[in-house]
Design a protein around this motif. Structure first.
Motif, PDB file in Angstrom:
ATOM      1  N   ALA A  59      -0.824  21.705-108.988  1.00 12.27           N
ATOM      2  CA  ALA A  59      -2.062  22.151-109.633  1.00 12.27           C
ATOM      3  C   ALA A  59      -1.833  22.430-111.110  1.00 12.27           C
ATOM      4  N   LYS A  60      -0.695  23.032-111.411  1.00 11.97           N
ATOM      5  CA  LYS A  60      -0.380  23.348-112.807  1.00 11.97           C
ATOM      6  C   LYS A  60      -0.160  22.080-113.625  1.00 11.97           C
ATOM      7  N   GLU A  61       0.472  21.073-113.015  1.00  9.94           N
ATOM      8  CA  GLU A  61       0.800  19.853-113.754  1.00  9.94           C
ATOM      9  C   GLU A  61      -0.376  18.894-113.870  1.00  9.94           C
ATOM     10  N   TYR A  62      -1.194  18.801-112.804  1.00  7.90           N
ATOM     11  CA  TYR A  62      -2.248  17.775-112.769  1.00  7.90           C
ATOM     12  C   TYR A  62      -3.668  18.324-112.787  1.00  7.90           C
ATOM     13  N   GLY A  63      -3.803  19.655-112.697  1.00  8.42           N
ATOM     14  CA  GLY A  63      -5.154  20.198-112.597  1.00  8.42           C
ATOM     15  C   GLY A  63      -5.830  19.642-111.359  1.00  8.42           C
ATOM     16  N   ASP A  64      -7.124  19.230-111.488  1.00  4.57           N
ATOM     17  CA  ASP A  64      -7.813  18.660-110.322  1.00  4.57           C
ATOM     18  C   ASP A  64      -7.818  17.132-110.352  1.00  4.57           C
ATOM     19  N   LYS A  65      -6.987  16.551-111.196  1.00  2.55           N
ATOM     20  CA  LYS A  65      -6.954  15.100-111.392  1.00  2.55           C
ATOM     21  C   LYS A  65      -6.673  14.340-110.095  1.00  2.55           C
ATOM     22  N   LEU A  66      -5.773  14.881-109.248  1.00  5.32           N
ATOM     23  CA  LEU A  66      -5.377  14.171-108.026  1.00  5.32           C
ATOM     24  C   LEU A  66      -6.526  14.098-107.022  1.00  5.32           C
ATOM     25  N   LEU A  67      -7.478  15.024-107.109  1.00  2.00           N
ATOM     26  CA  LEU A  67      -8.578  15.048-106.145  1.00  2.00           C
ATOM     27  C   LEU A  67      -9.442  13.805-106.256  1.00  2.00           C
ATOM     28  N   GLY A  68      -9.507  13.219-107.441  1.00  2.00           N
ATOM     29  CA  GLY A  68     -10.332  12.036-107.629  1.00  2.00           C
ATOM     30  C   GLY A  68      -9.634  10.734-107.280  1.00  2.00           C
ATOM     31  N   MET A  69      -8.374  10.818-106.829  1.00  2.00           N
ATOM     32  CA  MET A  69      -7.624   9.607-106.503  1.00  2.00           C
ATOM     33  C   MET A  69      -7.714   9.287-105.017  1.00  2.00           C
ATOM     34  N   THR A  70      -7.509   8.017-104.705  1.00  2.00           N
ATOM     35  CA  THR A  70      -7.357   7.630-103.301  1.00  2.00           C
ATOM     36  C   THR A  70      -5.990   8.106-102.809  1.00  2.00           C
ATOM     37  N   GLU A  71      -5.841   8.182-101.482  1.00  2.00           N
ATOM     38  CA  GLU A  71      -4.554   8.632-100.943  1.00  2.00           C
ATOM     39  C   GLU A  71      -3.416   7.718-101.389  1.00  2.00           C
ATOM     40  N   SER A  72      -3.661   6.405-101.412  1.00  2.00           N
ATOM     41  CA  SER A  72      -2.593   5.491-101.802  1.00  2.00           C
ATOM     42  C   SER A  72      -2.137   5.732-103.236  1.00  2.00           C
ATOM     43  N   ALA A  73      -3.034   6.332-104.066  1.00  2.00           N
ATOM     44  CA  ALA A  73      -2.685   6.609-105.463  1.00  2.00           C
ATOM     45  C   ALA A  73      -1.955   7.947-105.597  1.00  2.00           C
ATOM     46  N   TRP A  74      -2.477   8.989-104.911  1.00  2.00           N
ATOM     47  CA  TRP A  74      -1.836  10.306-105.093  1.00  2.00           C
ATOM     48  C   TRP A  74      -0.597  10.508-104.229  1.00  2.00           C
ATOM     49  N   LEU A  75      -0.520   9.767-103.114  1.00  2.00           N
ATOM     50  CA  LEU A  75       0.572  10.041-102.177  1.00  2.00           C
ATOM     51  C   LEU A  75       1.951   9.877-102.816  1.00  2.00           C
ATOM     52  N   PRO A  76       2.257   8.787-103.547  1.00  3.45           N
ATOM     53  CA  PRO A  76       3.603   8.693-104.149  1.00  3.45           C
ATOM     54  C   PRO A  76       3.865   9.778-105.186  1.00  3.45           C
ATOM     55  N   ILE A  77       2.819  10.210-105.907  1.00  4.57           N
ATOM     56  CA  ILE A  77       2.992  11.276-106.905  1.00  4.57           C
ATOM     57  C   ILE A  77       3.379  12.576-106.207  1.00  4.57           C
ATOM     58  N   VAL A  78       2.610  12.916-105.182  1.00  8.06           N
ATOM     59  CA  VAL A  78       2.845  14.171-104.453  1.00  8.06           C
ATOM     60  C   VAL A  78       4.172  14.098-103.697  1.00  8.06           C
ATOM     61  N   ARG A  79       4.459  12.928-103.129  1.00  5.30           N
ATOM     62  CA  ARG A  79       5.703  12.772-102.363  1.00  5.30           C
ATOM     63  C   ARG A  79       6.925  13.007-103.251  1.00  5.30           C
ATOM     64  N   ASP A  80       6.936  12.388-104.429  1.00  5.42           N
ATOM     65  CA  ASP A  80       8.085  12.541-105.326  1.00  5.42           C
ATOM     66  C   ASP A  80       8.268  13.993-105.747  1.00  5.42           C
ATOM     67  N   LYS A  81       7.142  14.660-106.059  1.00  5.01           N
ATOM     68  CA  LYS A  81       7.212  16.061-106.474  1.00  5.01           C
ATOM     69  C   LYS A  81       7.709  16.940-105.332  1.00  5.01           C
ATOM     70  N   ALA A  82       7.174  16.699-104.137  1.00  2.92           N
ATOM     71  CA  ALA A  82       7.562  17.515-102.982  1.00  2.92           C
ATOM     72  C   ALA A  82       9.027  17.312-102.633  1.00  2.92           C
TER      73      ALA A  82
END
Length: 598
Positions: free
Chosen positions: A222-245
């Motif tokens: 949330a701090k890094e992306y704000g609400d930007k990820l909410l507007g993405m499809t799962e295929s778009a946000w999943l690798p971003i979130v996966r790498d961070k996690a």
């Protein structure tokens, strides 16, 4: 210490003498050329009443020498009786040879401890051979739990043992970051991301990770992306979130391991094996296919319970049965992705290409069925040039006063490693995880491991080291004011002690135990069994405490005799030997050696 040359030890000395005798008899009796003397061992007899050492020389050489074992044993025994170390020799049963050494040999053994100091027991049996030890390798989906803890401690102690025995060790963690479980992690973290943005996520759905440890991941996203990820499809946000996690989970895991003073040399990513343009899994499959080790075929249904990777279809199969496995193994799933096994083959081929032919994997209790296939794979991809030893670490039953411990609030599913370390300390965790053979189930009682009693092995061993230093302090006050406090200076001072005056049977037993340490280290390293050190240290501490107690009842056996400076110094030298060996063994296990108990 790592660069200090290893000193020869008593068992190695006697073994060399037995080898020389056998070689001489072989030359006289025209034994066939090339008889293998490496099968000959010199070890403590199972029954101490049989002597100080025993050798199997006649038993293992008789067939090749075309001699009767008993007759060959008599020949070897006759020559051993003339040896200046040997007091008596007895041939038992069909040809076992038992030796009793002269009493002064044990005084010389103590002198060897004092001469070597911290290097005593260090060996060059490994001859600087490169060894890769892969251990822990927990999925990066949450904090480490108490089950991971045992494998982590076992692997770390094994690495330290191998280094002490002269091997060149690489400590490796294989990050399982390419499977479906990390996508589940990403979806679980995305829920926490939404939560961090103020959304009501309700109950964590079945199949996702419920632990609170993912809350910081959501907050960081949330701090890094704000609400930007909410507007993405799962295929778009999943690798971003996966790498961070994964990155944050690995930092958590490294922190958990650091609490046990465990640090790896290499963190190797499974995902790195299948990166675009550098697909090591595809390359390995092509390599095996070119060798004829992969074919297209169908597998029969598994007997018994279902197998995770079984699919009733035509598929690419590795000829594991050609290398000792029970069945051939699939490499590619119906959706085109690789099986875990395919990645594991590529991982071990990568190790071989990095120069390792001696490989050790530490597996959890549920991976016993994986051993044969991995050993088959290593044979195939290295043309038999590499050897894989798999050590299974059995389950840990976590108890408190005999009752099972409830699950952790933090994880939602299990008790975390960090919670256990925070409660009882890393010393208790490390020692007690090793005070049982790795392939036996371990009951770990949080209340018992902090008791100050003989029944608590880690306390009893550490207390032995602290008691030795207490004796040194008392000696300075009562009889030996010039006894140095610093370890090296005290060793130097005590090297001139008249240790031949140590003649009581209990003293000699303690000296014999000290003399056994280097051989035990070598045997434990070759067998990949660090628990042997924990057992040895407990026995040594027990004999030391028993001798101290005996001195309370029999004043002439006390360590400090005010009217006999020579025997006092000799006994202080013996105490120093015990202290040095306890500190050495504890260091290999990664456990502190306190100079006083609080």
């Amino acid at each position: 210490m790592a660069d200090t040359p290893a000193s020869p030890h008593l068992f190695a000395d006697v073994l060399a003498r037995v080898h020389a005798i056998c070689a001489a008899i072989g030359a006289e009796d025209n034994w066939p050329a090339g008889i293998d003397l490496s099968r000959v061992v010199v070890e403590p007899p199972r029954d101490a009443s049989h002597g100080d050492m025993a050798t199997n020389a006649a038993m293992v050489l008789a067939k090749d020498a075309k001699a009767k074992p008993r007759e060959l044993a008599d020949k070897i025994a006759e020559r051993l009786r003339a040896d200046d170390l040997v007091a008596s020799v007895d041939v038992a049963g069909p040809g076992f040879i038992n030796l009793t050494l002269k009493p002064q040999i044990w005084a010389d053994a103590l002198r060897a401890v004092l001469a070597a100091g911290a290097a005593y027991g260090k060996s060059d049996v490994g001859k600087a051979e490169k060894v890769n030890v892969e251990y822990v390798s927990a999925n990066p989906t949450g904090p480490m739990h108490v089950g991971h803890c045992r494998g982590a401690v076992f692997g770390d102690a094994l690495c330290s043992l191998l280094q002490f025995a002269g091997f060149d060790v690489c400590r490796e963690y294989y990050i399982n970051d390419a499977g479906a479980q990390v996508d589940v992690l990403a979806r679980s973290a995305f829920l926490r991301y939404r939560e961090a943005l103020g959304q009501d996520i309700g109950a964590i759905p079945e199949g996702l990770y419920p632990g609170d440890y993912l809350v910081p991941v959501g907050e960081a996203l949330a701090k890094e992306y704000g609400d930007k990820l909410l507007g993405m499809t799962e295929s778009a946000w999943l690798p971003i979130v996966r790498d961070k996690a994964i990155a944050m989970m690995m930092e958590m895991i490294k922190g958990d391991l650091a609490a046990l003073n465990i640090h790896h040399d290499v963190f190797f990513s499974e995902r790195s094996l299948i990166t675009s343009g550098n697909n090591k899994v595809a390359e390995t499959i092509d390599f095996l296919r070119a060798k004829g080790d992969i074919y297209e075929g169908r597998l029969p249904p598994p007997k018994g319970k279902p197998v995770e990777d079984y699919e009733d279809r035509e598929q690419s199969l590795f000829r594991a049965t050609a290398y000792g496995d029970d069945v051939d193994r699939p490499l590619i799933k119906s959706d085109g992705s690789y099986t875990y096994f395919a990645s594991d083959i590529a991982n071990h081929r990568n190790k071989f290409e990095r120069g390792f032919t001696n490989l050790i994997d530490v597996f959890g209790a549920d991976h016993g069925g994986y051993i044969k296939r991995m050993q088959a794979a290593v044979k195939a991809v290295t043309a038999g040039k590499a050897v894989l030893d798999v050590k299974i670490v059995q389950l840990v039953k976590l108890l408190r006063d005999g009752e099972p411990v409830k699950m952790s609030k933090r994880s939602g599913e299990f008790v975390t490693l960090r919670e256990v370390v925070d409660e009882v300390g890393s010393d208790a965790v490390r020692f007690m995880m090793l005070f049982r053979k790795n392939d036996a189930v371990l009951d770990f009682d949080l209340a018992k491991v902090i008791e100050q009693s003989k029944d608590n092995a880690v306390f009893y061993v550490q207390y032995g080291h602290a008691r030795g230093h207490s004796i040194f302090r008392n000696a300075r006050e009562e009889a030996v004011p010039d006894l140095p406090q610093a370890d090296e200076a005290r060793l130097a001072y005590l090297r001139s002690a008249a240790v031949e005056r140590l003649t009581d049977p209990a003293e000699l037993d303690l000296l014999k135990r000290l003399a056994l340490y280097p051989r035990m280290i070598e045997a434990a390293a070759i067998a990949h069994e660090p628990h042997r050190i924990a057992f040895y240290l407990y026995d040594l501490a027990s004999e030391f405490h028993a001798l101290w107690t005996k001195g309370r009842d029999l004043p002439y056996l006390r360590f400090i005799i005010n009217n006999d400076a020579e025997i006092t110094k000799a006994r202080l030298a013996m105490v120093q030997g015990v202290v040095s060996v306890l500190a050495s063994g504890l260091a290999v296990l990664g456990v502190h050696a306190p100079t006083e108990m609080r």
